[in-house]
Structure formats: structure tokens, C-alpha cells
Design a protein around this motif. Structure first.
Motif, PDB file in Angstrom:
ATOM      1  N   TRP A  66       0.803  -0.974  -0.031  1.00  8.76           N
ATOM      2  CA  TRP A  66      -0.097  -0.113   0.086  1.00  8.76           C
ATOM      3  C   TRP A  66       0.773   1.299   0.029  1.00  8.76           C
ATOM      4  CZ3 TRP A  66      -1.591  -4.437   2.652  1.00  8.76           C
ATOM      5  CH2 TRP A  66      -2.850  -4.535   2.545  1.00  8.76           C
ATOM      6  N   ARG A  67       0.687   2.125  -0.883  1.00  9.08           N
ATOM      7  CA  ARG A  67       1.439   3.327  -1.031  1.00  9.08           C
ATOM      8  C   ARG A  67       0.408   4.457  -0.601  1.00  9.08           C
ATOM      9  NH1 ARG A  67       6.406   2.915  -4.372  1.00  9.08           N
ATOM     10  NH2 ARG A  67       6.409   1.133  -5.419  1.00  9.08           N
ATOM     11  N   LEU A  68       0.466   4.978   0.498  1.00  8.88           N
ATOM     12  CA  LEU A  68      -0.376   6.134   0.896  1.00  8.88           C
ATOM     13  C   LEU A  68      -0.216   7.503   0.415  1.00  8.88           C
ATOM     14  CD1 LEU A  68      -0.943   4.351   4.512  1.00  8.88           C
ATOM     15  CD2 LEU A  68      -2.165   3.853   2.328  1.00  8.88           C
ATOM     16  N   GLY A  69      -1.048   8.143  -0.131  1.00  7.04           N
ATOM     17  CA  GLY A  69      -0.705   9.495  -0.558  1.00  7.04           C
ATOM     18  C   GLY A  69       0.034   9.430  -1.876  1.00  7.04           C
ATOM     19  N   ALA A  70       0.016  10.624  -2.470  1.00 13.28           N
ATOM     20  CA  ALA A  70       0.487  10.896  -3.823  1.00 13.28           C
ATOM     21  C   ALA A  70       2.098  11.029  -3.696  1.00 13.28           C
ATOM     22  CB  ALA A  70      -0.366  11.902  -4.609  1.00 13.28           C
ATOM     23  N   GLY A  71       2.705  11.513  -2.652  1.00 12.68           N
ATOM     24  CA  GLY A  71       4.110  11.777  -2.818  1.00 12.68           C
ATOM     25  C   GLY A  71       5.025  10.568  -2.617  1.00 12.68           C
ATOM     26  N   PRO A  72       6.191  11.022  -2.512  1.00 15.07           N
ATOM     27  CA  PRO A  72       7.184   9.915  -1.920  1.00 15.07           C
ATOM     28  C   PRO A  72       6.831   9.281  -0.760  1.00 15.07           C
ATOM     29  CG  PRO A  72       8.098  12.045  -2.009  1.00 15.07           C
ATOM     30  CD  PRO A  72       6.812  12.295  -2.639  1.00 15.07           C
ATOM     31  N   ALA A  73       7.091   7.902  -0.311  1.00 14.27           N
ATOM     32  CA  ALA A  73       7.117   7.381   0.827  1.00 14.27           C
ATOM     33  C   ALA A  73       8.251   8.052   1.658  1.00 14.27           C
ATOM     34  CB  ALA A  73       7.159   5.954   0.933  1.00 14.27           C
ATOM     35  N   ARG A  74       8.026   8.475   2.964  1.00 14.99           N
ATOM     36  CA  ARG A  74       8.984   8.862   4.055  1.00 14.99           C
ATOM     37  C   ARG A  74       9.181   7.533   5.141  1.00 14.99           C
ATOM     38  NH1 ARG A  74      11.599  12.747   4.939  1.00 14.99           N
ATOM     39  NH2 ARG A  74      11.206  12.551   7.317  1.00 14.99           N
ATOM     40  N   VAL A  75       7.989   6.885   5.399  1.00 12.71           N
ATOM     41  CA  VAL A  75       8.101   5.901   6.439  1.00 12.71           C
ATOM     42  C   VAL A  75       7.569   4.483   5.722  1.00 12.71           C
ATOM     43  CG1 VAL A  75       7.516   5.345   8.582  1.00 12.71           C
ATOM     44  CG2 VAL A  75       7.526   7.662   8.219  1.00 12.71           C
ATOM     45  N   LEU A  76       8.631   3.573   5.976  1.00 13.97           N
ATOM     46  CA  LEU A  76       8.065   2.218   5.394  1.00 13.97           C
ATOM     47  C   LEU A  76       7.618   1.222   6.814  1.00 13.97           C
ATOM     48  CD1 LEU A  76       7.918  -0.140   3.536  1.00 13.97           C
ATOM     49  CD2 LEU A  76      10.480  -0.577   3.862  1.00 13.97           C
ATOM     50  N   LEU A  77       6.391   0.799   6.580  1.00 11.13           N
ATOM     51  CA  LEU A  77       5.992  -0.135   7.648  1.00 11.13           C
ATOM     52  C   LEU A  77       6.178  -1.668   6.955  1.00 11.13           C
ATOM     53  CD1 LEU A  77       2.641   1.283   9.339  1.00 11.13           C
ATOM     54  CD2 LEU A  77       5.171   1.460  10.212  1.00 11.13           C
ATOM     55  N   LEU A  78       6.847  -2.607   7.773  1.00 14.65           N
ATOM     56  CA  LEU A  78       7.290  -3.922   6.971  1.00 14.65           C
ATOM     57  C   LEU A  78       6.869  -4.955   7.645  1.00 14.65           C
ATOM     58  CD1 LEU A  78       8.726  -5.199   4.887  1.00 14.65           C
ATOM     59  CD2 LEU A  78      10.874  -4.592   6.123  1.00 14.65           C
ATOM     60  N   GLY A  79       6.004  -5.877   7.117  1.00 14.59           N
ATOM     61  CA  GLY A  79       5.735  -7.017   7.877  1.00 14.59           C
ATOM     62  C   GLY A  79       5.537  -8.202   6.910  1.00 14.59           C
ATOM     63  N   HIS A  80       5.192  -9.319   7.206  1.00 13.07           N
ATOM     64  CA  HIS A  80       4.892 -10.523   6.736  1.00 13.07           C
ATOM     65  C   HIS A  80       3.715 -11.311   7.320  1.00 13.07           C
ATOM     66  CE1 HIS A  80       6.861 -13.751   9.536  1.00 13.07           C
ATOM     67  NE2 HIS A  80       7.377 -12.657   9.845  1.00 13.07           N
ATOM     68  N   HIS A  81       3.001 -12.069   6.302  1.00 10.61           N
ATOM     69  CA  HIS A  81       1.882 -12.715   6.807  1.00 10.61           C
ATOM     70  C   HIS A  81       2.108 -14.559   7.076  1.00 10.61           C
ATOM     71  CE1 HIS A  81      -0.040 -14.130   2.961  1.00 10.61           C
ATOM     72  NE2 HIS A  81       0.790 -13.057   2.547  1.00 10.61           N
ATOM     73  N   ASP A  82       3.285 -14.937   6.351  1.00 10.33           N
ATOM     74  CA  ASP A  82       3.476 -16.218   6.486  1.00 10.33           C
ATOM     75  C   ASP A  82       4.107 -16.663   7.568  1.00 10.33           C
ATOM     76  OD1 ASP A  82       5.853 -14.569   5.525  1.00 10.33           O
ATOM     77  OD2 ASP A  82       7.088 -16.434   5.368  1.00 10.33           O
ATOM     78  N   THR A  83       3.915 -17.736   7.877  1.00 12.44           N
ATOM     79  CA  THR A  83       4.261 -18.457   9.440  1.00 12.44           C
ATOM     80  C   THR A  83       4.927 -19.796   9.033  1.00 12.44           C
ATOM     81  OG1 THR A  83       2.587 -19.893   9.720  1.00 12.44           O
ATOM     82  CG2 THR A  83       2.191 -17.667  10.085  1.00 12.44           C
ATOM     83  N   VAL A  84       5.748 -20.212  10.066  1.00  9.75           N
ATOM     84  CA  VAL A  84       6.310 -21.673  10.141  1.00  9.75           C
ATOM     85  C   VAL A  84       5.366 -22.839  10.495  1.00  9.75           C
ATOM     86  CG1 VAL A  84       8.602 -20.512  10.885  1.00  9.75           C
ATOM     87  CG2 VAL A  84       6.936 -21.344  12.610  1.00  9.75           C
ATOM     88  N   TRP A  85       4.309 -22.574  10.852  1.00 10.46           N
ATOM     89  CA  TRP A  85       3.406 -23.467  11.356  1.00 10.46           C
ATOM     90  C   TRP A  85       2.651 -24.256  10.224  1.00 10.46           C
ATOM     91  CZ3 TRP A  85       2.540 -24.526  16.587  1.00 10.46           C
ATOM     92  CH2 TRP A  85       3.130 -23.488  17.357  1.00 10.46           C
ATOM     93  N   PRO A  86       2.829 -25.463  10.222  1.00 11.19           N
ATOM     94  CA  PRO A  86       2.250 -26.485   9.078  1.00 11.19           C
ATOM     95  C   PRO A  86       0.556 -26.235   9.155  1.00 11.19           C
ATOM     96  CG  PRO A  86       2.847 -27.721  10.738  1.00 11.19           C
ATOM     97  CD  PRO A  86       3.380 -26.535  11.434  1.00 11.19           C
ATOM     98  N   LEU A  87       0.134 -26.385   8.046  1.00 13.03           N
ATOM     99  CA  LEU A  87      -1.373 -26.330   7.810  1.00 13.03           C
ATOM    100  C   LEU A  87      -1.935 -27.490   8.824  1.00 13.03           C
ATOM    101  CD1 LEU A  87      -3.439 -24.865   6.015  1.00 13.03           C
ATOM    102  CD2 LEU A  87      -3.399 -26.921   4.517  1.00 13.03           C
ATOM    103  N   GLY A  88      -3.172 -27.333   9.553  1.00 12.54           N
ATOM    104  CA  GLY A  88      -3.578 -28.149  10.481  1.00 12.54           C
ATOM    105  C   GLY A  88      -3.284 -27.950  11.997  1.00 12.54           C
TER     106      GLY A  88
END
Length: 375
Positions: A66-88
Motif C-alpha cells: 500500500w502506497r499511501l498518498g501521492a507523494g514519495p514515501a517517508r516511512v516504510l512499515l514492514l511485515g509478513h503474513h507467512d508463518t512456520v506453522w504447518p497446515l492443521g
């Protein structure tokens, strides 16, 4: 109404969103499960940010930005949604909130952190100048997203990483560099009972090499060289023709990363007729303390202004995508996600009472960064 109070009023919504993400399992190696989780994260982000994300395809993965606003980004929020846990895993580690503790696979690493960021941005009325990047392969070492992370971080005044807090809610100000290797031994099969002398025992050769590997560890310099998964042989009555071991390396500085890499590449077989094959190498550069020093001071000032406990800084052994943002010269502060513990373990958990304050700290830090010219 102050920011902490407003975030406290968001607690039911925070918990509902965390439950939604945790109960949508997303093991890093399962493409179908990741696709479902990607759609859910995109939908959740759209609800809070009012805009659909850019879907960035890299290799066989899709990452969300998500790039919020029209100008250049000053702050990057960084994350991930994958996990090490197997299905089940929900069958054995169900989502639950009891006595102020939230549990479930991937809750602290790092689905709660994503939810905190979305609520922080929504409370700030989705400020321009911020980019939120959510990747899907961090637990695999970010093989497809590294370039995207580095490119998105370049030129930003700050990268705020949504990984879980260190012990006691401390922010992560230093991370070791990570290298990963696989060492294969090629020997020669023979009958273990009739003529073992005709074989070249890959298991024995591997044992020699494991001892050589562990000798590269240097506790005084914070260097660990750890053989992990190993396999050898094809049957119980055959001299093994093949064996292999995975090797995990953690270092505090680039010189140590280079030293260990060179040493691994100079390994030589001990048994006549054996052959070694090494693959892999450095995966993440070290995140040194200077990369986060100014941001930590800012976070301390923001926390004090909000009436929150003043966060400490902590050096940790694990790597994150913050290693990459620091590696391209972007000031980086890690561990801004949930307070809890047990990442990757049976006791993975989030402290519920800490969620509003953590969301307020993220929001306050973003606002503070956007209000000035740099960290």
C-alpha cells in the motif's frame, strides 16, 4: 481524547482482526494456504486503509504493498503474513484468549503486528507518505521478496518493522546476520556386512565435517555455526553413499560473515574417496546498532510523551527483513509488533493488555516521523 485511550477503545476490533488472521493458516511453504491468507490480508487492509493494495508478483509469490498518498514515501512499515506453522496446526494450537493471553499459530510472529499497523494507520486517518509492505516468504529467508523490500525501503527516512517485541517489550535495535548452507557428502555404497571396506562411508565423513563446522563458532564474537537437519544413507545394511546437513550461521558483523563463509568453502574431505558439495551462503546482512540508534531515541521520546513505558533496545540473534532495510542504508527500528513470546514454539502468545499501547506507539512514531525531516 489521547491516542492511548483511543487505541484502548479499538481493543475489541484489534482482537477480532487478529483472530481472523490467525485462524486463516498461512504456512510459508503452502501456496494455496498463502493465497487465501493473501486475499484476507488484502481485504483487511482495504477495510482499514480504504484502498486495495498493489499485488506485486515475484517468482511464484504475491506480496502486498500500500502506497499511501501521492507523494514519495517517508516511512516504510514492514511485515509478513507467512508463518512456520504447518497446515492443521489450529487443531493442536487453537486460537484462544484466556486470562489476558492470546494464543494461536503465528499470533506473535507476526499477525498481531500487522493488525497493530493497520489500526495505527487508520487512527492517523491513513497518513500520506507511508508505505505498508506485507510479504509472503519471510520465514523462508525472503527469496523472492528481498529485492522488493530493498527497493521499497531505499530513500525512506525510516523503516519500522512489525516483528514481535523482544523480552519485556524491548525494541530490536541490532540483529545478527544470517547465512544458510547445505553440505552434501558423496561417498560410495557397499554391503555393510559382506564388504564394508569397499565403501566410502558418507555418514562417517559427515561426522568429521560436523565437528569441523562447530569449531567455527566463536562465542566471544557472537558467532554461532549450528548444524541442524541431517540425513544419511538408504538402508540399514548399506554403507551410506550420501549424507547431508543443513547449517545455520549467525554473526554480528560482515567480517565474521565473510570469515565463516570462506572457512566453509575451504572444507576438505577426511576419508579417501569422499567428496563434498556446499551450497548456500549469506542470506541476510547484519543489522548493526547504529542503524537504529536515532530511531530508538525518537521512540523513547514518543513513548514518554504518550505516557507509555519507555522501551529499551535489545540485540537479538534472529534475522528479519529489517536486516535488508538497514543493509541499504535506511534507518531501521525492529520489534514494533506485539508484546509476547514463544515465536515458532508451542507457547507462542501475545499479551492482550499491551496491544493498545503498542498500537499507540506505532501511530505516534509514524506521526512524529512525518512531522519532521528525519530520524
Amino acid at each position: 481524547m489521547d491516542l492511548v485511550t483511543r487505541m484502548a477503545r479499538r481493543l475489541p476490533g484489534l482482537l477480532a482482526d487478529i483472530e481472523e488472521l490467525v485462524t486463516c493458516e498461512s504456512p510459508a511453504g503452502d501456496k494455496d494456504a498463502l493465497a487465501r491468507s493473501t486475499d484476507l490480508v488484502a481485504d483487511l487492509g482495504k477495510r482499514h486503509l480504504g484502498a486495495a493494495p498493489e499485488r506485486v508478483r515475484a517468482g511464484d509469490r504475491v506480496h502486498l504493498r500500500w502506497r499511501l498518498g501521492a507523494g514519495p514515501a517517508r516511512v516504510l512499515l514492514l511485515g509478513h503474513h507467512d508463518t512456520v506453522w504447518p497446515l492443521g496446526s489450529l487443531a493442536t494450537h487453537p486460537y484462544a484468549v484466556r486470562d489476558g493471553v492470546l494464543r494461536g499459530p503465528g499470533c506473535v510472529d507476526m499477525k498481531a503486528g500487522l493488525v497493530l499497523a493497520l489500526h495505527a494507520l487508520a487512527e492517523l486517518d491513513v497518513p500520506a507518505g507511508v508505505t505498508l509492505l506485507v510479504t509472503s516468504d519471510e520465514e523462508l529467508g525472503s527469496p523472492t521478496s528481498r529485492g522488493l523490500v530493498e527497493q521499497t525501503a531505499a530513500g525512506c527516512a525510516a523503516a519500522l518493522v512489525l516483528e514481535a517485541a523482544a523480552t519485556g517489550g524491548a525494541l530490536k535495535t541490532e540483529r545478527k546476520g544470517v547465512s544458510r548452507y547445505r553440505l552434501r557428502v558423496h561417498g560410495l555404497a557397499a554391503h555393510a556386512g559382506l564388504e564394508p571396506e569397499r565403501g566410502v562411508n558418507a555418514t562417517v565423513e559427515l561426522a568429521h565435517q560436523v565437528l569441523a563446522l562447530t569449531a567455527l563458532t566463536d562465542p566471544g564474537r557472537g558467532t554461532t555455526v549450528t548444524p541442524t537437519m541431517a540425513a544419511a544413507g538408504s538402508s540399514a545394511n548399506t554403507v551410506p553413499a550420501g549424507a547431508e546437513v543443513e547449517v545455520d550461521v549467525r554473526v554480528r558483523d560482515a567480517a565474521e560473515q565473510a570469515r565463516v563463509d570462506a572457512a566453509l568453502r575451504s572444507l576438505r574431505p577426511v576419508l579417501p574417496g569422499a567428496r563434498l558439495e556446499l551450497t548456500g551462503g549469506p542470506n541476510r546482512p547484519p543489522m548493526a546498532a547504529p542503524a537504529s540508534a536515532a530511531l530508538l531515541r525518537r521512540a523513547v521520546r514518543v513513548a514518554a510523551g504518550l505516557g507509555l513505558p519507555v522501551p529499551a533496545g535489545a540485540a537479538v540473534g534472529g534475522g528479519s527483513d529489517g536486516n535488508f532495510t538497514a543493509g541499504v542504508g535506511t534507518p531501521t527500528l525492529d520489534g514494533l509488533g506485539a508484546v509476547g513470546g514463544g515465536a515458532h514454539a508451542d507457547d507462542e502468545h501475545v499479551l492482550v493488555d499491551a496491544l493498545p499501547g503498542r498500537a499507540a506507539l506505532i501511530a505516534g512514531l509514524i506521526a512524529d516521523l512525518l512531522a519532521e525531516d528525519g530520524p
